[in-house]
Every structure is written in C-alpha cells, then in structure tokens.
Design an enzyme around this catalytic site. Sequence first.
Site, short mmCIF file in Angstrom:
data_model
loop_
_atom_site.label_atom_id
_atom_site.label_comp_id
_atom_site.label_asym_id
_atom_site.label_seq_id
_atom_site.Cartn_x
_atom_site.Cartn_y
_atom_site.Cartn_z
N SER A 1 0.85 -1.20 0.00
CA SER A 1 0.00 0.00 0.00
C SER A 1 0.87 1.24 0.00
O SER A 1 2.04 1.20 0.40
CB SER A 1 -0.91 -0.03 1.23
N ARG A 2 0.25 2.35 -0.44
CA ARG A 2 1.05 3.56 -0.51
C ARG A 2 1.40 4.11 0.87
O ARG A 2 2.28 4.94 1.00
CB ARG A 2 0.38 4.60 -1.39
N ILE B 1 13.95 27.63 -16.40
CA ILE B 1 13.79 28.94 -17.02
C ILE B 1 12.66 28.84 -18.05
O ILE B 1 12.72 28.01 -18.97
CB ILE B 1 15.10 29.44 -17.68
N CYS C 1 4.86 32.67 -16.05
CA CYS C 1 6.06 33.18 -16.71
C CYS C 1 5.82 33.42 -18.19
O CYS C 1 5.20 32.59 -18.86
CB CYS C 1 7.12 32.11 -16.51
N THR D 1 8.58 34.37 -20.11
CA THR D 1 9.95 34.43 -20.65
C THR D 1 10.05 33.82 -22.05
O THR D 1 10.71 34.36 -22.93
CB THR D 1 10.93 33.72 -19.70
N ASP E 1 12.38 23.82 -10.25
CA ASP E 1 11.56 24.98 -9.92
C ASP E 1 10.60 25.33 -11.04
O ASP E 1 11.01 25.82 -12.09
CB ASP E 1 12.47 26.18 -9.61
N GLY F 1 4.75 26.83 -7.42
CA GLY F 1 4.09 28.13 -7.33
C GLY F 1 2.60 27.94 -7.54
O GLY F 1 1.82 27.87 -6.59
N MET G 1 6.20 37.28 -10.40
CA MET G 1 6.92 38.28 -9.62
C MET G 1 7.43 39.45 -10.47
O MET G 1 7.96 40.41 -9.96
CB MET G 1 8.07 37.64 -8.85
N ALA H 1 14.07 38.61 -16.03
CA ALA H 1 14.31 39.43 -17.20
C ALA H 1 13.00 39.85 -17.87
O ALA H 1 12.90 40.93 -18.41
CB ALA H 1 15.17 38.67 -18.19
N GLU I 1 8.49 39.75 -18.19
CA GLU I 1 7.31 39.95 -17.37
C GLU I 1 6.60 38.65 -17.03
O GLU I 1 6.89 37.61 -17.58
CB GLU I 1 6.35 40.88 -18.11
P1 5GP Z 1 4.99 27.33 -11.16
O1 5GP Z 1 5.11 26.31 -10.07
O2 5GP Z 1 3.90 28.33 -10.89
O3 5GP Z 1 4.87 26.71 -12.51
O4 5GP Z 1 6.39 28.12 -11.19
C1 5GP Z 1 6.87 28.83 -10.09
C2 5GP Z 1 8.20 29.51 -10.50
O5 5GP Z 1 8.00 30.44 -11.57
C3 5GP Z 1 8.83 30.37 -9.41
O6 5GP Z 1 9.46 29.63 -8.41
C4 5GP Z 1 9.79 31.24 -10.22
O7 5GP Z 1 11.00 30.55 -10.52
C5 5GP Z 1 9.03 31.44 -11.53
N1 5GP Z 1 8.41 32.78 -11.59
C6 5GP Z 1 7.66 33.40 -10.66
N2 5GP Z 1 7.25 34.61 -11.09
C7 5GP Z 1 7.76 34.78 -12.33
C8 5GP Z 1 7.71 35.84 -13.30
O8 5GP Z 1 7.06 36.88 -13.12
N3 5GP Z 1 8.40 35.63 -14.45
C9 5GP Z 1 9.10 34.51 -14.68
N4 5GP Z 1 9.77 34.39 -15.83
N5 5GP Z 1 9.16 33.48 -13.81
C10 5GP Z 1 8.50 33.62 -12.65
#
Ligand code: 5GP
Length: 348
Positions: free
Chosen positions: A26-27, A180, A186, A188, A219, A242, A269, A287, A289
């Site tokens: 079991s788990r 990234i 994000c 990016t 992350d 997040g 953020m 870098a 938004e």
């Molecule tokens: P999630 O778990 O929501 O997919 O990702 C969380 C991660 O997104 C955070 O720990 C951080 O590294 C990244 N992150 C948070 N805010 C921003 C943002 O405004 N721009 C970008 N590029 N990454 C963010």
Amino acid sequence: MPHIDSGIKLDFKDVLLRPKRSTLKSRSEVDLTRSFSFRNSKQMYNGIPIIAANMDTVGTFEMAKVLSKFSLFTAVHKYYNLKQWKEFASQNPDCLENLAVSSGTSSSDFEQLKEILEAIPQVKYICLDVANGYSEHFVEFVKDVRKCFPSHTIMAGNVVTGEMVEELILSGADIIKVGIGQGSMCTTRTKTGVGYPQLSAVMECADAAHGLKGHIISDGGCSCPGDVAKAFGAGADFVMLGGMLAGHSESGGEFIERNGKKYKLFYGMTSEVAMKKYPGGVADYRASEGKTVEVPFKGDVKYTIQDILGGVRSTCTYVGAAKLKELSRRTTFIRVTQQVNPIFSEAS
Ligand code: 5GP
C-alpha cells in the site's frame, strides 16, 4: 552559424513513468522523507523535499506554518521586513527550521538578508533568486553571501544547464534552482525565446550537481501531482511549486468575489501587479514579465498537500520504491504523445 542542439529535450508532458514489479502492498508503506548533507554549508536536512516558491502569493508566513506541519519547506518571499520577521519568529519558532529567507542581488536586499539572519539565528537557509543565474555578477554575489554566511545552506538560481550548476556550486551554493521559462506565470519563452524543457533540464542539472555532491530544485512547471513525481523521478532533490499552491487560504494575493464565486489573485513576480506593488523592488528578479490570473479559491492548502503527497506515494508504489530516495533509480520514462483521455476534457 548558430549551433543547433538536436538532441531530444523533454517536458513533463512528453513522458509517463513505466510501472514496475513491486513488493509494496500500500502507498502508506512509502516514506517520502529525505535526508541530505549539504556540500558547502555542511548542514543536514530531513523532511519531505517540496518547497513553496518565493513568490509573495505563495511563500507566505501562513503557508510556512502549515507546510512545516507536513515537513514541507517554504522559501519565504523577500518582501517581509525585519519587524514582520521578528514578530513571526516569536510566535512560530517550530517552523523556522523549514524555511529560507529570500534575496535578490541588490545591496538593499543583501542588507535586509543580513539583518533577518542576525535577528533570527534559527533560520539556516538562504534563497538567492535573480533574473539570470548566468550572469557573472550573480556568481560574485553567491561568493559574497557564502563568505558572510559560511554555515548557512544557500539555494541559488535559476539556471538550466550543467556547466552553470557546477559553477554556482563551486562558488558556494549548496542547492541550485533549475528552470527557465516553465513557470505557470512566466512569459519568458514568449518574450525572449529563451528556455529549456523542464524534465531534460532537471535530468542534466541533477547529474552535474550530484557529481559534485551538490543538490538541485526543480523549480516551476508542475501542474499536477504526477508532474511532481516526474520531477523527482528525473533526479530532482527538491521540487518547488508556485501555481499548485496558489489560490488557497494561506496564499497571498487579493481575495475577489464575483457572481457568488470566490477567486484569489495570482501573479508572476515581474507581472504588472507585482511591479506596482513593489516599485523598484522587482526589477532585478526576472528578465521578462509575468502573467496575472484569478485562481478559483481552493480553501485550505492542507487538502492540496495531502493530494500531492498521496499522488507521489502512489507513484512510488507503482514503480516499487519504498522510499522517495529510490524513485529516480526505479524510474524509466516512456515517451508519449498523449497524457490523458480527452473525451470529457474541455477541448473535446
Ligand atoms: P509554477 O510552479 O507556478 O509553474 O512556477 C513557479 C516559479 O515560476 C517560481 O518559483 C519562479 O522561478 C518562476 N516565476 C515566478 N514569477 C515569475 C515571473 O514573473 N516571471 C518569470 N519568468 N518566472 C517567474
């Protein structure tokens, strides 16, 4: 001529875990706690290695209190001042061992970091988070922080490639934040075209870090408990969340009520909302938004934690891992073109 790396790079959505013969009944028999000894700080860690992200909507004091009860960890966001930290520490001394203080590379951030760590010696973790973990400036900053705090455990990032993981570890970091462009908030990848598929980034960075006795955090990019399990399977020592922890009672962000429905604001953020809230304070964070969304209110985070832990425990039983530590050794990923049966999903 530009170089093209044509090796296959994968995301969580591109794979599933292959089940394996198992003696587990079991788990509930699965142990999710892990113990680590950190390369540079020489500190020991014991706990379930899931971390609430250092976003002001997620890494709150309220979140830290609840997560710590489950042996989970919180990277507390950098916008609490010294007074708020002192007040929190006086009420909740138990959870101080399961959290990190966050900082960017600005001198005001560094000053505040020093003040907080001096005032609250029980806090042993530092989370250094910048726009670009590849900058020489960041590497120098990691060295400075290491000099100042020889026995604190330093998390640093974000990067996505092995050579930079090695450089940061050799500069004094213990745990490297990997990811990234994969975060739920994000932009990016659309704004800059930069990024790296998260599963491959984790596999490659874990390999580089473990070779030096360092550790990594996967992350961002997790959208369900299965993704958390895949990140651990790929070799992540810790997984940072997040979006999956947003929208709860303990999350930050404004409460919104519309047409009888409750929502909580969740934003990146570097989103416009964060920029307005902390003028000048987010510029060095990322870098590009971030987005802003209204998350339907999900109630207390403890139910979500139970759901995530239940999922990862179940993964372990499917692949025959009695401990989380064994999960990556028992992992075979299968490449897939479909994750779920779409018949009842919105798209169909
Ligand atoms: P999630 O778990 O929501 O997919 O990702 C969380 C991660 O997104 C955070 O720990 C951080 O590294 C990244 N992150 C948070 N805010 C921003 C943002 O405004 N721009 C970008 N590029 N990454 C963010």
